[in-house]
Design a protein around this motif. Sequence first.
Motif, PDB file in Angstrom:
ATOM      1  N   ALA A  98       0.794  -1.227   0.000  1.00  0.00           N
ATOM      2  CA  ALA A  98       0.000   0.000   0.000  1.00  0.00           C
ATOM      3  C   ALA A  98       0.830   1.282   0.000  1.00  0.00           C
ATOM      4  N   PRO A  99       1.869   1.424   0.838  1.00  0.00           N
ATOM      5  CA  PRO A  99       2.642   2.679   0.793  1.00  0.00           C
ATOM      6  C   PRO A  99       3.238   2.944  -0.588  1.00  0.00           C
ATOM      7  N   ALA A 100       3.787   1.911  -1.211  1.00  0.00           N
ATOM      8  CA  ALA A 100       4.369   2.087  -2.544  1.00  0.00           C
ATOM      9  C   ALA A 100       3.291   2.408  -3.572  1.00  0.00           C
ATOM     10  N   LEU A 101       2.131   1.776  -3.457  1.00  0.00           N
ATOM     11  CA  LEU A 101       1.046   2.053  -4.393  1.00  0.00           C
ATOM     12  C   LEU A 101       0.598   3.509  -4.296  1.00  0.00           C
ATOM     13  N   LEU A 102       0.470   4.024  -3.078  1.00  0.00           N
ATOM     14  CA  LEU A 102       0.040   5.413  -2.900  1.00  0.00           C
ATOM     15  C   LEU A 102       1.086   6.380  -3.448  1.00  0.00           C
ATOM     16  N   ALA A 103       2.367   6.069  -3.255  1.00  0.00           N
ATOM     17  CA  ALA A 103       3.415   6.931  -3.810  1.00  0.00           C
ATOM     18  C   ALA A 103       3.360   6.934  -5.332  1.00  0.00           C
ATOM     19  N   GLN A 104       3.089   5.779  -5.925  1.00  0.00           N
ATOM     20  CA  GLN A 104       3.000   5.706  -7.381  1.00  0.00           C
ATOM     21  C   GLN A 104       1.764   6.430  -7.895  1.00  0.00           C
ATOM     22  N   ILE A 105       0.662   6.359  -7.155  1.00  0.00           N
ATOM     23  CA  ILE A 105      -0.543   7.102  -7.546  1.00  0.00           C
ATOM     24  C   ILE A 105      -0.240   8.595  -7.589  1.00  0.00           C
ATOM     25  N   ALA A 106       0.450   9.105  -6.567  1.00  0.00           N
ATOM     26  CA  ALA A 106       0.783  10.535  -6.532  1.00  0.00           C
ATOM     27  C   ALA A 106       1.625  10.925  -7.743  1.00  0.00           C
ATOM     28  N   ALA A 107       2.596  10.091  -8.099  1.00  0.00           N
ATOM     29  CA  ALA A 107       3.443  10.400  -9.255  1.00  0.00           C
ATOM     30  C   ALA A 107       2.644  10.337 -10.552  1.00  0.00           C
ATOM     31  N   LEU A 108       1.768   9.363 -10.683  1.00  0.00           N
ATOM     32  CA  LEU A 108       0.959   9.244 -11.898  1.00  0.00           C
ATOM     33  C   LEU A 108       0.028  10.449 -12.061  1.00  0.00           C
ATOM     34  N   CYS A 109      -0.516  10.918 -10.940  1.00  0.00           N
ATOM     35  CA  CYS A 109      -1.467  12.033 -11.017  1.00  0.00           C
ATOM     36  C   CYS A 109      -0.774  13.369 -11.262  1.00  0.00           C
ATOM     37  N   GLU A 110       0.531  13.420 -11.116  1.00  0.00           N
ATOM     38  CA  GLU A 110       1.268  14.599 -11.574  1.00  0.00           C
ATOM     39  C   GLU A 110       1.350  14.610 -13.096  1.00  0.00           C
ATOM     40  N   GLN A 111       1.423  13.436 -13.708  1.00  0.00           N
ATOM     41  CA  GLN A 111       1.490  13.345 -15.163  1.00  0.00           C
ATOM     42  C   GLN A 111       0.118  13.472 -15.812  1.00  0.00           C
ATOM     43  N   ALA A 112      -0.887  12.858 -15.204  1.00  0.00           N
ATOM     44  CA  ALA A 112      -2.259  12.901 -15.720  1.00  0.00           C
ATOM     45  C   ALA A 112      -3.165  13.244 -14.544  1.00  0.00           C
ATOM     46  N   PRO A 113      -3.376  14.545 -14.286  1.00  0.00           N
ATOM     47  CA  PRO A 113      -4.087  14.956 -13.074  1.00  0.00           C
ATOM     48  C   PRO A 113      -5.495  14.370 -12.976  1.00  0.00           C
ATOM     49  N   LEU A 114      -5.914  14.163 -11.735  1.00  0.00           N
ATOM     50  CA  LEU A 114      -7.283  13.759 -11.470  1.00  0.00           C
ATOM     51  C   LEU A 114      -8.237  14.831 -11.968  1.00  0.00           C
ATOM     52  N   ARG A 115      -9.382  14.386 -12.456  1.00  0.00           N
ATOM     53  CA  ARG A 115     -10.400  15.327 -12.941  1.00  0.00           C
ATOM     54  C   ARG A 115     -11.782  14.726 -12.748  1.00  0.00           C
ATOM     55  N   HIS A 116     -12.801  15.598 -12.719  1.00  0.00           N
ATOM     56  CA  HIS A 116     -14.189  15.154 -12.608  1.00  0.00           C
ATOM     57  C   HIS A 116     -14.775  15.103 -14.013  1.00  0.00           C
ATOM     58  N   MET A 117     -14.947  13.899 -14.518  1.00  0.00           N
ATOM     59  CA  MET A 117     -15.457  13.746 -15.873  1.00  0.00           C
ATOM     60  C   MET A 117     -16.954  14.028 -15.927  1.00  0.00           C
ATOM     61  N   VAL A 118     -17.438  14.209 -17.139  1.00  0.00           N
ATOM     62  CA  VAL A 118     -18.856  14.515 -17.382  1.00  0.00           C
ATOM     63  C   VAL A 118     -19.510  13.309 -18.035  1.00  0.00           C
ATOM     64  N   THR A 119     -20.714  12.971 -17.591  1.00  0.00           N
ATOM     65  CA  THR A 119     -21.438  11.855 -18.179  1.00  0.00           C
ATOM     66  C   THR A 119     -22.016  12.264 -19.535  1.00  0.00           C
ATOM     67  N   PRO A 120     -22.417  11.278 -20.356  1.00  0.00           N
ATOM     68  CA  PRO A 120     -23.068  11.631 -21.627  1.00  0.00           C
ATOM     69  C   PRO A 120     -24.295  12.516 -21.448  1.00  0.00           C
ATOM     70  N   GLY A 121     -24.938  12.409 -20.271  1.00  0.00           N
ATOM     71  CA  GLY A 121     -26.103  13.246 -19.998  1.00  0.00           C
ATOM     72  C   GLY A 121     -25.777  14.630 -19.499  1.00  0.00           C
ATOM     73  N   GLY A 122     -24.467  14.939 -19.336  1.00  0.00           N
ATOM     74  CA  GLY A 122     -24.060  16.278 -18.933  1.00  0.00           C
ATOM     75  C   GLY A 122     -23.851  16.461 -17.442  1.00  0.00           C
ATOM     76  N   LEU A 123     -23.932  15.389 -16.642  1.00  0.00           N
ATOM     77  CA  LEU A 123     -23.730  15.493 -15.204  1.00  0.00           C
ATOM     78  C   LEU A 123     -22.246  15.344 -14.865  1.00  0.00           C
ATOM     79  N   THR A 124     -21.774  16.101 -13.904  1.00  0.00           N
ATOM     80  CA  THR A 124     -20.389  15.984 -13.456  1.00  0.00           C
ATOM     81  C   THR A 124     -20.289  14.866 -12.435  1.00  0.00           C
ATOM     82  N   MET A 125     -19.360  13.957 -12.644  1.00  0.00           N
ATOM     83  CA  MET A 125     -19.202  12.818 -11.753  1.00  0.00           C
ATOM     84  C   MET A 125     -18.580  13.260 -10.438  1.00  0.00           C
ATOM     85  N   GLN A 126     -19.042  12.674  -9.335  1.00  0.00           N
ATOM     86  CA  GLN A 126     -18.527  13.028  -8.011  1.00  0.00           C
ATOM     87  C   GLN A 126     -17.095  12.560  -7.813  1.00  0.00           C
ATOM     88  N   VAL A 127     -16.775  11.399  -8.339  1.00  0.00           N
ATOM     89  CA  VAL A 127     -15.457  10.799  -8.141  1.00  0.00           C
ATOM     90  C   VAL A 127     -14.452  11.453  -9.080  1.00  0.00           C
TER      91      VAL A 127
END
Length: 213
Positions: free
Chosen positions: A30-59
């Motif tokens: 788990a510690p290594a996985l979380l560190a890798q997640i942080a590095a990955l999200c620097e390259q491809a930042p987290l974002r709230h995507m939009v559904t086909p119906g136009g709603l913004t996803m919570q996650v």
Amino acid sequence: MSTRPLFDEEPRLALAPGAWLLRGFALAQAPALLAQIAALCEQAPLRHMVTPGGLTMQVAMSNCGALGWVSDRRGYRYQTSDPDSGRPWPAMPPAFAALAQEAAAAAGFAGFMPDACLINRYEPGTRLSLHQDRDEREHGHPIVSVSLGLPAVFLFGGLTRTERPQRLPLVHGDVVVWGGPARLRFHGIAPLAPPEPGAGWGERFNLTLRRAG
């Protein structure tokens, strides 16, 4: 070579034919996985995507691997590039793929080779409604879902939306695998509870590894 104990030594819970909850399966990594997640999200930042119906996803979401899952007004799909940057998604860390392969094999799905990993971040109050993972090219491969951070309640339903789902507590390091007859079961996450004092985390991350192409 993995030093993980044999599967029959791991706490496990059968959810349905083809579906298992492997408690603590990812805890050591788990510690290594979380560190890798942080590095990955620097390259491809987290974002709230939009559904086909136009709603913004919570996650909040990002991806790594050869393919990444995206949603917008054009629909749900996998693609090789990040729509925000136009660049390829970051490569999947070998540790992600190895963990997914081990968990899938432990659940009876040997030879799983993921090519897509969806990274989800849940904050307190965030939920994910019941849905099926059916955007992959074919459904003969399992889904491997890794929980990190705050506890959550996993909703694991049936093959129709109307079936009452099981409510399964997930904690840091738990892994759920479902495939075969369970592959298209509806699933989701109940609204995330606030952290308890001293929890050590303020959010939850989930890695969902799939064979999409």
